[in-house]
Design a protein around this motif. Structure first.
Motif, PDB file in Angstrom:
ATOM      1  N   ASP A 130      13.429   1.799  37.475  1.00  0.00           N
ATOM      2  CA  ASP A 130      14.819   1.982  37.047  1.00  0.00           C
ATOM      3  C   ASP A 130      15.050   1.201  35.759  1.00  0.00           C
ATOM      4  O   ASP A 130      14.312   0.269  35.445  1.00  0.00           O
ATOM      5  CB  ASP A 130      15.786   1.500  38.127  1.00  0.00           C
ATOM      6  CG  ASP A 130      15.681   2.329  39.404  1.00  0.00           C
ATOM      7  OD1 ASP A 130      15.349   3.530  39.298  1.00  0.00           O
ATOM      8  OD2 ASP A 130      15.914   1.770  40.490  1.00  0.00           O
ATOM      9  N   GLY A 131      16.103   1.559  35.067  1.00  0.00           N
ATOM     10  CA  GLY A 131      16.446   0.824  33.858  1.00  0.00           C
ATOM     11  C   GLY A 131      15.593   1.250  32.676  1.00  0.00           C
ATOM     12  O   GLY A 131      15.126   2.401  32.602  1.00  0.00           O
ATOM     13  N   ASP A 187      18.408   8.011  35.367  1.00  0.00           N
ATOM     14  CA  ASP A 187      19.772   7.709  34.937  1.00  0.00           C
ATOM     15  C   ASP A 187      20.423   6.645  35.813  1.00  0.00           C
ATOM     16  O   ASP A 187      21.619   6.391  35.708  1.00  0.00           O
ATOM     17  CB  ASP A 187      20.631   8.983  34.968  1.00  0.00           C
ATOM     18  CG  ASP A 187      20.169  10.002  33.932  1.00  0.00           C
ATOM     19  OD1 ASP A 187      19.640   9.564  32.892  1.00  0.00           O
ATOM     20  OD2 ASP A 187      20.338  11.221  34.166  1.00  0.00           O
ATOM     21  N   THR A 188      19.640   6.049  36.693  1.00  0.00           N
ATOM     22  CA  THR A 188      20.173   5.013  37.586  1.00  0.00           C
ATOM     23  C   THR A 188      20.718   3.841  36.776  1.00  0.00           C
ATOM     24  O   THR A 188      20.041   3.319  35.886  1.00  0.00           O
ATOM     25  CB  THR A 188      19.082   4.505  38.546  1.00  0.00           C
ATOM     26  OG1 THR A 188      18.534   5.603  39.257  1.00  0.00           O
ATOM     27  CG2 THR A 188      19.649   3.483  39.518  1.00  0.00           C
ATOM     28  N   VAL A 189      21.936   3.443  37.066  1.00  0.00           N
ATOM     29  CA  VAL A 189      22.561   2.329  36.352  1.00  0.00           C
ATOM     30  C   VAL A 189      22.087   1.012  36.957  1.00  0.00           C
ATOM     31  O   VAL A 189      22.255   0.787  38.164  1.00  0.00           O
ATOM     32  CB  VAL A 189      24.102   2.417  36.415  1.00  0.00           C
ATOM     33  CG1 VAL A 189      24.730   1.193  35.738  1.00  0.00           C
ATOM     34  CG2 VAL A 189      24.580   3.695  35.755  1.00  0.00           C
ATOM     35  N   ASN A 197      25.506  -1.513  29.681  1.00  0.00           N
ATOM     36  CA  ASN A 197      26.018  -0.249  30.232  1.00  0.00           C
ATOM     37  C   ASN A 197      27.466  -0.007  29.796  1.00  0.00           C
ATOM     38  O   ASN A 197      28.289   0.473  30.577  1.00  0.00           O
ATOM     39  CB  ASN A 197      25.930  -0.251  31.764  1.00  0.00           C
ATOM     40  CG  ASN A 197      24.521  -0.461  32.267  1.00  0.00           C
ATOM     41  OD1 ASN A 197      23.566   0.058  31.700  1.00  0.00           O
ATOM     42  ND2 ASN A 197      24.365  -1.245  33.335  1.00  0.00           N
ATOM     43  N   LYS A 198      27.756  -0.428  28.560  1.00  0.00           N
ATOM     44  CA  LYS A 198      29.088  -0.240  27.957  1.00  0.00           C
ATOM     45  C   LYS A 198      30.175  -1.011  28.695  1.00  0.00           C
ATOM     46  O   LYS A 198      31.365  -0.692  28.589  1.00  0.00           O
ATOM     47  CB  LYS A 198      29.454   1.245  27.893  1.00  0.00           C
ATOM     48  CG  LYS A 198      28.507   2.065  27.035  1.00  0.00           C
ATOM     49  CD  LYS A 198      28.944   3.523  26.989  1.00  0.00           C
ATOM     50  CE  LYS A 198      27.995   4.344  26.117  1.00  0.00           C
ATOM     51  NZ  LYS A 198      28.373   5.770  26.053  1.00  0.00           N
ATOM     52  N   GLN A 199      29.782  -2.015  29.444  1.00  0.00           N
ATOM     53  CA  GLN A 199      30.740  -2.854  30.153  1.00  0.00           C
ATOM     54  C   GLN A 199      30.498  -4.315  29.801  1.00  0.00           C
ATOM     55  O   GLN A 199      29.361  -4.732  29.590  1.00  0.00           O
ATOM     56  CB  GLN A 199      30.636  -2.659  31.668  1.00  0.00           C
ATOM     57  CG  GLN A 199      31.033  -1.281  32.144  1.00  0.00           C
ATOM     58  CD  GLN A 199      30.978  -1.155  33.654  1.00  0.00           C
ATOM     59  OE1 GLN A 199      30.390  -1.997  34.338  1.00  0.00           O
ATOM     60  NE2 GLN A 199      31.590  -0.107  34.197  1.00  0.00           N
ATOM     61  N   GLN A 245      12.727   5.269  29.317  1.00  0.00           N
ATOM     62  CA  GLN A 245      13.642   5.362  30.452  1.00  0.00           C
ATOM     63  C   GLN A 245      13.271   6.591  31.277  1.00  0.00           C
ATOM     64  O   GLN A 245      13.048   7.671  30.726  1.00  0.00           O
ATOM     65  CB  GLN A 245      15.094   5.457  29.980  1.00  0.00           C
ATOM     66  CG  GLN A 245      16.104   5.456  31.099  1.00  0.00           C
ATOM     67  CD  GLN A 245      17.535   5.403  30.590  1.00  0.00           C
ATOM     68  OE1 GLN A 245      17.780   5.507  29.396  1.00  0.00           O
ATOM     69  NE2 GLN A 245      18.476   5.231  31.508  1.00  0.00           N
ATOM     70  N   VAL A 294      17.599  -4.118  31.836  1.00  0.00           N
ATOM     71  CA  VAL A 294      18.752  -3.642  31.082  1.00  0.00           C
ATOM     72  C   VAL A 294      18.892  -4.490  29.825  1.00  0.00           C
ATOM     73  O   VAL A 294      18.646  -5.696  29.834  1.00  0.00           O
ATOM     74  CB  VAL A 294      20.048  -3.727  31.943  1.00  0.00           C
ATOM     75  CG1 VAL A 294      20.333  -5.155  32.357  1.00  0.00           C
ATOM     76  CG2 VAL A 294      21.229  -3.137  31.196  1.00  0.00           C
ATOM     77  N   GLN A 354      22.517  -2.961  37.146  1.00  0.00           N
ATOM     78  CA  GLN A 354      23.526  -3.983  36.895  1.00  0.00           C
ATOM     79  C   GLN A 354      22.879  -5.213  36.263  1.00  0.00           C
ATOM     80  O   GLN A 354      21.851  -5.692  36.740  1.00  0.00           O
ATOM     81  CB  GLN A 354      24.238  -4.373  38.193  1.00  0.00           C
ATOM     82  CG  GLN A 354      25.025  -3.253  38.817  1.00  0.00           C
ATOM     83  CD  GLN A 354      26.106  -2.724  37.901  1.00  0.00           C
ATOM     84  OE1 GLN A 354      26.738  -3.481  37.149  1.00  0.00           O
ATOM     85  NE2 GLN A 354      26.329  -1.413  37.952  1.00  0.00           N
TER      86      GLN A 354
END
Length: 213
Positions: free
Chosen positions: A7-8, A49-51, A145-147, A46, A82, A53
């Motif tokens: 992931d990531g 599409d797993t986000v 992640n745009k946060q 990548q 990430v 954290q």
């Protein structure tokens, strides 16, 4: 690609360089010069599409040096796949149970790569490192992640007498400040000596004058 699914993201690069047989050689004034060229292409991989954290850990804090200048380094760990961008750090170091920071460092617009460590330096600005117990309080803000994410760390650490002594000996700024201080003490001492001599001369002359009268 990695053997196992993940992931990531992964960050890396490919470096290209000609074979040895293709390297150009030139001779000038009896000196042989070998020219080798290479270039790197950055890559981001990548699979899903797993986000993922983001997460940060404060691993350790210790006295250190960068370019022969004393610093306190705080090692931050990004243990997730990430990328963190727009990283801002507000770090303050206090004496144990102190209320006012003795050292402060604020930086912004940094990045932390996935699954990596960031060694964050807090400069002593040319002052001598002092042994003792200290507390680091650090606030970190990053975008992933745009946060926007925020972390707060508090960690106690100790500077031993031998560590401080050894680092101060090799710190170029501390040496320069010490030399300047020595010259200042010499000038002040010379001025005081001149004043004392003048006072002695004045007293002697005044006594002679009174004696003659």
């Amino acid at each position: 690609m990695p053997d196992n699914s993940f992931d990531g993201i992964l960050l890396g690069g490919l470096t290209f360089q000609p074979k040895s047989s293709e390297v150009t050689q030139s001779k000038s004034s009896g000196t042989s010069i070998t020219n080798e060229y290479q270039y790197a292409v950055a890559m981001l991989i990548q699979e899903k599409d797993t986000v993922v954290q983001p997460n940060l850990n404060l691993i350790k804090v210790k006295p250190d040096q960068i370019n022969y200048r004393n610093v306190i380094t705080a090692e931050l760990q990004n243990d997730q796949s990430v990328l963190m961008s727009k990283v801002s750090v507000d770090a303050k170091i206090y004496s144990k149970n102190g209320k006012k920071p003795v050292y402060t460092s604020i930086k912004s617009d940094m990045q932390i790569a996935p699954n990596s460590h960031l060694t964050y330096p807090i400069s002593l600005n040319g002052t001598s490192m002092k042994a003792g117990d200290y507390t680091l309080k650090m606030k970190v803000t990053a975008t992933a992640n745009k946060q926007v994410k925020k972390w707060t760390f508090t960690k106690d650490f100790t500077i031993k007498s031998k560590q401080a002594r050894d680092l101060n000996k090799s710190d170029v700024d501390v040496k320069a400040n010490t030399n300047n201080s020595n010259w200042l003490y010499i000038v002040i001492g010379a001025a005081l000596l001149i004043i004392i001599i003048i006072l002695i001369v004045v007293i002697i002359l005044q006594r002679k004058k009174n004696s003659n009268q």
